[in-house]
Enzyme design. Structure first.
Site, short mmCIF file in Angstrom:
data_model
loop_
_atom_site.label_atom_id
_atom_site.label_comp_id
_atom_site.label_asym_id
_atom_site.label_seq_id
_atom_site.Cartn_x
_atom_site.Cartn_y
_atom_site.Cartn_z
N TYR A 141 0.82 -1.22 0.00
CA TYR A 141 0.00 0.00 0.00
C TYR A 141 0.85 1.27 0.00
O TYR A 141 0.41 2.31 -0.46
CB TYR A 141 -0.92 0.03 1.23
N LYS A 191 3.57 -15.25 1.50
CA LYS A 191 3.74 -15.93 0.21
C LYS A 191 5.23 -16.19 0.04
O LYS A 191 5.85 -15.79 -0.95
CB LYS A 191 3.15 -15.05 -0.91
N ASP A 224 -2.55 -18.17 -0.45
CA ASP A 224 -3.56 -18.85 -1.28
C ASP A 224 -4.20 -20.00 -0.51
O ASP A 224 -5.42 -20.18 -0.51
CB ASP A 224 -2.95 -19.33 -2.62
N ASP A 248 -6.11 -7.21 4.00
CA ASP A 248 -7.29 -6.57 3.40
C ASP A 248 -8.18 -7.64 2.77
O ASP A 248 -9.39 -7.69 2.99
CB ASP A 248 -6.82 -5.56 2.34
N ASP A 252 -11.95 -9.43 4.39
CA ASP A 252 -13.24 -9.41 3.67
C ASP A 252 -13.77 -10.84 3.53
O ASP A 252 -14.95 -11.11 3.72
CB ASP A 252 -13.09 -8.81 2.26
C1 IPM Z 1 -10.32 -1.53 4.23
C2 IPM Z 1 -10.64 -0.88 2.92
C3 IPM Z 1 -9.54 0.11 2.56
C4 IPM Z 1 -8.24 -0.66 2.44
C5 IPM Z 1 -9.80 0.93 1.28
C6 IPM Z 1 -11.12 1.70 1.37
C7 IPM Z 1 -8.69 1.86 0.95
O1 IPM Z 1 -10.83 -1.84 1.94
O2 IPM Z 1 -10.21 -0.80 5.24
O3 IPM Z 1 -10.20 -2.75 4.26
O4 IPM Z 1 -7.93 -1.21 1.38
O5 IPM Z 1 -7.51 -0.71 3.42
MG MG Z 2 -10.81 -3.84 2.66
#
Ligand code: IPM
Ligand code: MG
Length: 360
Positions: A141, A191, A224, A248, A252
């Protein structure tokens, strides 16, 4: 002395979900003995619209003067054409970096009332309790060099995934410390079969483990495989520690074990500052319709009470109020399965507030 909270609603559903979390703070002030004050400021697209900057100076000053930051979400189609440094996401990454929030805690706990809301079988997800510890201010990032250019007549984009030893050491420590308060197991995700940055990551995690946390059980997994194992057998995980990008993605994915990404709170913590936000985004498609799920933000307030305001007692009350609300069958659209009645974002917030008042 009153504690000060910087409230940054942001974009999309951000203002709606934050409004419900603020209602909870109001109940804690009125009916419990929290003594909190808060002030709002712009971030993301809202910051850009107000001040031409996704992380405005006034927001920075407020955040630095506060005991904790509560953030909604950032981003939306109307800001996508802006130059990169002006886009909403730059504001979020900007505040994380500015406040030095290197440790991002994303707890994924399956609520038994929502077992049927997940796309996975109840037998697979029952009892899941995972903490993803994501490194938040380095990795791909933020790595340099990055950019786009033209080579041999074609466009090219590139980023750099880089970790320094000190950055790995400090996040590894946080993960081991967290594990000691849970089931004492850490799985470090990398990885290392392909990436040099992961080779360094893995050796530093092993060093920290041997030197300081030999009592914690440590395992390693390629990202993975981790993505697959999270769906195959999620109960094998306790604490997952990983870098910015992998964290990240995996958080999710992990959120869907709970039935909805609308359930997951997070805490981002540095040496001096802390920020609390739901892990989900700004969901522009449902913004302004009063249908978002505010529970991730409300549960982020609980994390704030516990980690920044030294009020675990009130954190437990808020978490209990959420449990009671789910027990009562109150569901926003994201949590409802076939034919179940749904409530609005504000009605969900009201329901949690009533459940909280009943505990006073
Ligand atoms: C998160 C979000 C952010 C990230 C985005 C909105 C920049 O997806 O907080 O997980 O990638 O960190
Ligand atoms: Mg995110």
């Amino acid at each position: 002395m009153a504690v000060r909270i910087a409230v940054l609603p942001g974009d999309g559903i951000g203002p709606e979900i934050v409004r419900e979390a603020v209602k909870v703070l109001e109940v804690l002030n009125k009916r419990f003995d929290l003594d909190a004050t808060w002030e709002e400021a712009g971030i993301g697209g809202a910051g850009f619209d107000e001040a031409g900057d996704p992380y405005p100076e006034a927001t920075r000053v407020l955040a630095h003067a506060s005991d904790a930051v509560l953030l909604g979400a950032v981003g939306g189609p109307q800001w996508e054409a802006l130059d990169k440094p002006l886009r909403p996401e730059a504001g979020l990454l900007g505040i994380r970096a500015d406040l030095g929030l290197f440790a991002n805690y994303r707890p994924t706990k399956v609520h038994s009332q929502l077992l049927d809301a997940s796309t996975l079988k109840p037998a697979v997800i029952d009892g899941v309790d995972i903490l993803v510890v994501r490194e938040l201010v380095s990795g791909i990032y933020f790595g340099q060099p990055r950019g786009t250019d033209t080579v041999d007549g074609e466009r090219r984009g590139y980023n750099t995934m880089v970790y320094r030893e000190s950055e790995i050491r400090r996040i590894a420590r946080k993960a081991f410390e967290a594990a000691r308060l849970r089931s004492n197991r850490v799985c470090s995700v990398d990885k290392a079969n392909v990436l040099e940055v992961s080779e360094v990551w893995r050796s530093v995690v092993i060093e920290v483990h041997q030197a300081e946390f030999p009592d914690v059980e440590l395992s390693h997994m390629y990202v993975d495989n981790a993505a697959m194992q999270l769906i195959r057998n999620p109960r094998q995980f306790d604490v997952i520690v990983t870098g910015n990008l992998f964290g990240d993605i995996l958080s999710d994915e992990a959120s869907m074990l709970t039935g909805s990404i609308g359930m997951l709170p997070s805490a981002s913590i540095g040496e001096q500052f802390a920020m609390y936000e739901p892990i989900h985004g700004s969901a522009p498609d449902i913004a302004g319709q009063d249908m978002a799920n505010p529970l991730a933000t409300i549960l982020s307030v609980a994390m704030m009470l516990r980690f920044s305001l030294n009020r675990s007692d009130l954190a437990e009350m808020v978490e209990k109020a959420v449990e009671h609300t789910l027990d009562a069958g109150v569901r926003t659209a994201d949590l409802a399965f076939a034919g179940e009645p749904v409530v609005s974002c504000s009605a969900m917030g009201d329901a949690v507030c009533s459940a909280l008042e009943a505990l006073a």
